[in-house]
Design a protein around this motif. Sequence first.
Motif, PDB file in Angstrom:
ATOM      1  N   LYS A  52       0.831  -1.208   0.000  1.00  0.00           N
ATOM      2  CA  LYS A  52       0.000   0.000   0.000  1.00  0.00           C
ATOM      3  C   LYS A  52       0.868   1.262   0.000  1.00  0.00           C
ATOM      4  CE  LYS A  52      -3.976  -2.051   2.389  1.00  0.00           C
ATOM      5  NZ  LYS A  52      -4.791  -2.035   3.627  1.00  0.00           N
ATOM      6  N   CYS A  53       1.944   1.253   0.776  1.00  0.00           N
ATOM      7  CA  CYS A  53       2.844   2.409   0.781  1.00  0.00           C
ATOM      8  C   CYS A  53       3.376   2.676  -0.620  1.00  0.00           C
ATOM      9  CB  CYS A  53       4.000   2.164   1.751  1.00  0.00           C
ATOM     10  SG  CYS A  53       3.716   2.769   3.433  1.00  0.00           S
ATOM     11  N   GLN A  54       3.848   1.639  -1.288  1.00  0.00           N
ATOM     12  CA  GLN A  54       4.417   1.845  -2.609  1.00  0.00           C
ATOM     13  C   GLN A  54       3.339   2.186  -3.637  1.00  0.00           C
ATOM     14  OE1 GLN A  54       7.227   2.487  -3.635  1.00  0.00           O
ATOM     15  NE2 GLN A  54       7.008   2.280  -5.854  1.00  0.00           N
ATOM     16  N   PHE A  55       2.157   1.616  -3.484  1.00  0.00           N
ATOM     17  CA  PHE A  55       1.056   1.970  -4.387  1.00  0.00           C
ATOM     18  C   PHE A  55       0.784   3.473  -4.330  1.00  0.00           C
ATOM     19  CE2 PHE A  55      -3.454   2.996  -4.790  1.00  0.00           C
ATOM     20  CZ  PHE A  55      -3.689   2.593  -6.098  1.00  0.00           C
ATOM     21  N   LEU A  56       0.808   4.054  -3.144  1.00  0.00           N
ATOM     22  CA  LEU A  56       0.484   5.466  -2.961  1.00  0.00           C
ATOM     23  C   LEU A  56       1.629   6.396  -3.348  1.00  0.00           C
ATOM     24  CD1 LEU A  56      -1.340   5.112   0.472  1.00  0.00           C
ATOM     25  CD2 LEU A  56      -2.412   5.735  -1.704  1.00  0.00           C
ATOM     26  N   TYR A  57       2.768   5.857  -3.675  1.00  0.00           N
ATOM     27  CA  TYR A  57       3.968   6.656  -3.952  1.00  0.00           C
ATOM     28  C   TYR A  57       3.894   7.284  -5.338  1.00  0.00           C
ATOM     29  CZ  TYR A  57       9.007   7.597  -4.366  1.00  0.00           C
ATOM     30  OH  TYR A  57      10.240   8.182  -4.526  1.00  0.00           O
ATOM     31  N   GLU A  58       4.098   8.593  -5.382  1.00  0.00           N
ATOM     32  CA  GLU A  58       4.202   9.339  -6.640  1.00  0.00           C
ATOM     33  C   GLU A  58       2.982   9.172  -7.545  1.00  0.00           C
ATOM     34  OE1 GLU A  58       8.009   8.354  -8.372  1.00  0.00           O
ATOM     35  OE2 GLU A  58       9.067   9.699  -7.017  1.00  0.00           O
ATOM     36  N   LEU A  59       1.828   8.987  -6.943  1.00  0.00           N
ATOM     37  CA  LEU A  59       0.590   9.033  -7.725  1.00  0.00           C
ATOM     38  C   LEU A  59       0.237  10.487  -8.021  1.00  0.00           C
ATOM     39  CD1 LEU A  59      -1.818   6.457  -6.023  1.00  0.00           C
ATOM     40  CD2 LEU A  59      -0.333   6.115  -8.001  1.00  0.00           C
ATOM     41  N   GLN A  60      -0.667  10.663  -8.978  1.00  0.00           N
ATOM     42  CA  GLN A  60      -1.182  12.002  -9.234  1.00  0.00           C
ATOM     43  C   GLN A  60      -2.705  11.914  -9.307  1.00  0.00           C
ATOM     44  OE1 GLN A  60       1.185  14.010 -12.119  1.00  0.00           O
ATOM     45  NE2 GLN A  60       0.831  15.979 -11.147  1.00  0.00           N
ATOM     46  N   ASN A  63       3.053  14.376  -3.761  1.00  0.00           N
ATOM     47  CA  ASN A  63       1.880  13.573  -3.436  1.00  0.00           C
ATOM     48  C   ASN A  63       2.066  12.972  -2.048  1.00  0.00           C
ATOM     49  OD1 ASN A  63       3.601  11.181  -4.135  1.00  0.00           O
ATOM     50  ND2 ASN A  63       1.648  10.140  -3.891  1.00  0.00           N
ATOM     51  N   ILE A  64       0.964  12.828  -1.334  1.00  0.00           N
ATOM     52  CA  ILE A  64       0.984  12.269   0.019  1.00  0.00           C
ATOM     53  C   ILE A  64      -0.220  11.356   0.169  1.00  0.00           C
ATOM     54  CG2 ILE A  64       1.353  12.792   2.459  1.00  0.00           C
ATOM     55  CD1 ILE A  64       1.354  15.823   1.467  1.00  0.00           C
ATOM     56  N   GLY A  65       0.022  10.098   0.486  1.00  0.00           N
ATOM     57  CA  GLY A  65      -1.061   9.155   0.729  1.00  0.00           C
ATOM     58  C   GLY A  65      -1.036   8.678   2.168  1.00  0.00           C
ATOM     59  N   GLU A  81      -9.932   9.417  -2.710  1.00  0.00           N
ATOM     60  CA  GLU A  81      -9.911   8.313  -1.754  1.00  0.00           C
ATOM     61  C   GLU A  81      -9.795   6.983  -2.488  1.00  0.00           C
ATOM     62  OE1 GLU A  81     -13.478   8.569   0.536  1.00  0.00           O
ATOM     63  OE2 GLU A  81     -12.957  10.497   1.456  1.00  0.00           O
ATOM     64  N   PHE A  82      -9.170   6.027  -1.822  1.00  0.00           N
ATOM     65  CA  PHE A  82      -9.145   4.638  -2.262  1.00  0.00           C
ATOM     66  C   PHE A  82      -9.792   3.814  -1.149  1.00  0.00           C
ATOM     67  CE2 PHE A  82      -5.352   6.640  -4.211  1.00  0.00           C
ATOM     68  CZ  PHE A  82      -5.773   6.590  -5.532  1.00  0.00           C
ATOM     69  N   PRO A  83     -11.113   3.720  -1.161  1.00  0.00           N
ATOM     70  CA  PRO A  83     -11.831   3.184   0.002  1.00  0.00           C
ATOM     71  C   PRO A  83     -11.547   1.717   0.298  1.00  0.00           C
ATOM     72  CG  PRO A  83     -13.328   3.543  -1.845  1.00  0.00           C
ATOM     73  CD  PRO A  83     -12.030   4.172  -2.221  1.00  0.00           C
ATOM     74  N   LYS A  84     -11.165   0.923  -0.703  1.00  0.00           N
ATOM     75  CA  LYS A  84     -10.972  -0.505  -0.461  1.00  0.00           C
ATOM     76  C   LYS A  84      -9.606  -0.824   0.119  1.00  0.00           C
ATOM     77  CE  LYS A  84     -14.478  -1.842  -3.792  1.00  0.00           C
ATOM     78  NZ  LYS A  84     -14.833  -2.553  -5.047  1.00  0.00           N
ATOM     79  N   ILE A  85      -8.719   0.183   0.184  1.00  0.00           N
ATOM     80  CA  ILE A  85      -7.468   0.024   0.936  1.00  0.00           C
ATOM     81  C   ILE A  85      -7.387   1.059   2.056  1.00  0.00           C
ATOM     82  CG2 ILE A  85      -6.218  -1.037  -0.983  1.00  0.00           C
ATOM     83  CD1 ILE A  85      -4.750   1.667  -1.330  1.00  0.00           C
ATOM     84  N   TYR A  86      -8.516   1.742   2.316  1.00  0.00           N
ATOM     85  CA  TYR A  86      -8.627   2.680   3.440  1.00  0.00           C
ATOM     86  C   TYR A  86      -7.582   3.793   3.367  1.00  0.00           C
ATOM     87  CZ  TYR A  86     -11.806  -0.763   5.554  1.00  0.00           C
ATOM     88  OH  TYR A  86     -12.855  -1.618   5.793  1.00  0.00           O
ATOM     89  N   ALA A  87      -7.496   4.431   2.190  1.00  0.00           N
ATOM     90  CA  ALA A  87      -6.459   5.440   1.967  1.00  0.00           C
ATOM     91  C   ALA A  87      -7.058   6.747   1.469  1.00  0.00           C
ATOM     92  CB  ALA A  87      -5.433   4.929   0.962  1.00  0.00           C
ATOM     93  N   VAL A  88      -6.486   7.855   1.947  1.00  0.00           N
ATOM     94  CA  VAL A  88      -6.781   9.202   1.460  1.00  0.00           C
ATOM     95  C   VAL A  88      -5.518   9.724   0.791  1.00  0.00           C
ATOM     96  CG1 VAL A  88      -7.449  11.547   2.076  1.00  0.00           C
ATOM     97  CG2 VAL A  88      -8.448   9.608   3.302  1.00  0.00           C
ATOM     98  N   HIS A  89      -5.683  10.283  -0.404  1.00  0.00           N
ATOM     99  CA  HIS A  89      -4.514  10.691  -1.185  1.00  0.00           C
ATOM    100  C   HIS A  89      -4.632  12.150  -1.597  1.00  0.00           C
ATOM    101  CE1 HIS A  89      -2.068  11.194  -4.868  1.00  0.00           C
ATOM    102  NE2 HIS A  89      -1.231  10.397  -4.228  1.00  0.00           N
ATOM    103  N   PHE A  90      -3.522  12.885  -1.479  1.00  0.00           N
ATOM    104  CA  PHE A  90      -3.464  14.300  -1.841  1.00  0.00           C
ATOM    105  C   PHE A  90      -2.344  14.536  -2.850  1.00  0.00           C
ATOM    106  CE2 PHE A  90      -5.061  14.156   2.510  1.00  0.00           C
ATOM    107  CZ  PHE A  90      -6.131  15.038   2.491  1.00  0.00           C
ATOM    108  N   VAL A  91      -2.568  15.477  -3.753  1.00  0.00           N
ATOM    109  CA  VAL A  91      -1.504  16.064  -4.556  1.00  0.00           C
ATOM    110  C   VAL A  91      -1.441  17.542  -4.188  1.00  0.00           C
ATOM    111  CG1 VAL A  91      -0.625  16.606  -6.852  1.00  0.00           C
ATOM    112  CG2 VAL A  91      -1.823  14.444  -6.453  1.00  0.00           C
TER     113      VAL A  91
END
Length: 666
Positions: free
Chosen positions: A289-297, A539-541, A593-603
Motif C-alpha cells: 500500500k505504501c508503494q502503491f500510494l507513492y508518486e501518484l497524481q 503527493n501524500i497518501g 480516496e481509495f476506500p478498499k485500501i482505506y487510503a486518502v490521497h493528496f496532490v
Amino acid sequence: MGSSNYSTRWTDQRGKRQVRIANCSGFKADPGYHMRYQAELGDVDFITGDYLAEVNIAENAQAHAAGNHPGWEKTAWDGIEQSIDILHEKRIKVVVNGGAHNPKGLAEKIQELVTSKGYNLKVAYVQGDNLYEEMKDIREKGLPPHLDSDNSDVTIADHALDLIEKDDKPIVSANVYLGAREIVRGLEEGADIIIAGRVADASPVIGAAWYWHSWNDTDYDCLAGALIAGHLIECSGYVTGSNFAGFYEYPLDDLYDITFGIAEVERDGTSVITKHDAKNGFVTEDTVKCQFLYELQGNIYLNSDVKAILDDVQVKAEGKNRIRIWGIKGAPPPPTTKLAIFYQAGYQSEIVVNATGYATQEKFDLWERMLKYGLKRLNLLDKFDILEFQRLGVPEPNPRSQLRSTSSCRIFAEASDPNVNLGLASVLSEFGMQHYSGFHCTADLRTAVPRSYISYFPAIYPQSSLTTSINILEPSTSPNALQTRSIRTTPPPKFEELAKRQNYETSNAVEISSFGPTTRARLGDIVLARSGDKGGNANIGFFIPTALPSSYPQSSVIYTEAWDWLRTFLTIPKLKELFGESWSDKFHVERVEFPKIYAVHFVVYGVLGRGVSGSSRLDAFAKGMGDWLRDVVVDVPTKFIDGRQKKAESGRYAAGRQTVLVGHRL
C-alpha cells in the motif's frame, strides 16, 4: 518451475501461467549485484531495471556530447556483466532503461560481451525518446505546454519560463517518456536483452507481461494491471521494506541487504507482489500500500499505452511475502506523453551554519538581518532568483548534550549570474567576525562558492509526432562488426482525452463526535503514509494499516471505524492546517480516496517549486513529507489508541519521547 524447465519456458510455458518479473534497480546507484541476485536466487522469466530518475540523463548529457561519458548508466552494465552467464543458462530475458542518453552504445557493449562468451543471446535497443535536436532551439520554435497547463487551479512556479524568456538558459536534454510498444516488438523479434533510454518507469514490466500473455494493445484492463505491477516493483526495495513508514516495528537488521520486488502477473493483469526468500526484506499488505500510494497524481495513473483507473484497487495477503493486488481498470491512453526538458538555469550556493542553546531564534534573526544588509549595500539583494534563510530543527529544552542543543540555518541562493552568488560569499567573509554568540559551522563554507545547476521543465508532447523504433543487433560477417535491423513502431491505435482530475472531500462524512472521547496523539499513531515528487508537485497518501492484533476485541469493527474517522477527519482544510507555517496560498490541493485500501490521497501542486535540482526545499523530492505530517499532534478518538501495544522508554521506539504508541495496529 524447476531448473530443468529453463530451456522450455518460452515454448511450453509462455502464456500458460503467470509471468514472473523481477526488478533489479530503481535508481542509477543500485549496484549490479541486484540483477545477479534476481537471476541466481530463484526462478524468474524477466529481469527489469529502472535506472533513471528525472535528472539522470540531463546530468550526463553534456559530458556525453563532449566524449567524456558513455551516456549510459554504468551500474546497468555492471549488472549485465555480473549476470550474463546466469541469464544465458536460465534463459532469463532482461529489459532495462539503463541506456539513458546512449542506449545504442550500451547495447553494442553488451553484444560484444555476448559474442566473446559465444552465447546465442540477441540484444536490441529502443530509440525515439531523445528530442534534444528538436528542442534545443526552443526560443525559436516555441515551448511545449507545461504538464499542468490544463489545470487552471495550478500556479506555475516562479522562473519556470526562464528557459524561453531569457537567452542564457540553454537546453541540456529533452526526453519523452515512451511506453512498452517498442519493448514488445523487440521481444517478438526474439530479443533477449533490450536496452532503452527514457521509457516510463513501469514500461519494462508492461512490455514483459504484454509479450508473455500475447495481449492486444486494446486489452486495457490487462495493461493497466501490468502498469500498476510495474509501479509497485520499479523502485528498488521500496516494496520490500525500504522507505517504509512502519519500519520501526521490525528488527532493524531485517531492513538492509534486502532483495527487491517480483511481480507475478496473471493473464487478466492482476498480480502477486513477492520476493526471493533469500536475503532480507519483506512484502506485506502495508509495504504494498505504501508503494502503491507513492508518486501518484490522483486516481488515474498515466502511461503512453494505457491509463489505469485506481478507485477500486484492493490488496490482500496470500501468504508470507505474497500480496495480491487487483481491482485496476484500464482505458485508452492520452494523446500526449510526458516530456522532461532540462536546461542550464544558473548558479546555486548553499551555506549551513549552527547555533547552540540560549536565544537561538534571535541568533538566526541577527544572522539573516546582517547578511541581507550587506547584500543590499552591494546592490545585490534583489538580484537573486531565490534567497531563503531556512531554520532547521529546534533545540531540545534542558538539553542533555550540546548536540541536542544545536540547530542550523540553511541559506539557499539561486541566481542567473554567478557574481551575485559570489557577492553572498563576500558578505560572509566581510562579516565573518561579526557573528552571533557561539557561531560555528560544520565545514569551511566551500558551498558558498557558486556552482552551476540544471533545472526542470515538465511538458507534454503529442504521441503521434514521435518517431520510435526497436533496433536488433546482429553479428556481421565482417570481423568485429555489427549489423542493425531497425524496425519502426507506431503509436497506440486509440487515444482518449484526459478529463479534469477528480478532487473531492469524502461522501457521507461521519460526525466526528460520534467516535467518542479523544486524546492528543500524533497522526502517525493511527496511520501510515508515503510521499514523493512529481516535478514541482508532491503527493501524500495516508492509510489505515492492515495489521490487526488477534487479541484486540472487535478489531475489524474498530478498523472500519478508523477508516470512517480518517476519511472524515483528513479534509483539504485539515491538510492545510497540518502544513502549519509551511503552507502557502500559492499551492493547490487535490484529494481523492481509495476506500478498499482505506487510503486518502493528496496532490499538493507547486510545493516543490520547479522541482528536482531547481527546488530550494531541503526535502526537494518530498520523501519526508509524509513522516513530517504523521508527527503532527491531533485529536484522536481514544478507542483507537486504547488496546494498542505501547512501548514506553524502549530504546529506538521511545526516541527521546515519554511514550511512543507503536504498531499502527488497531
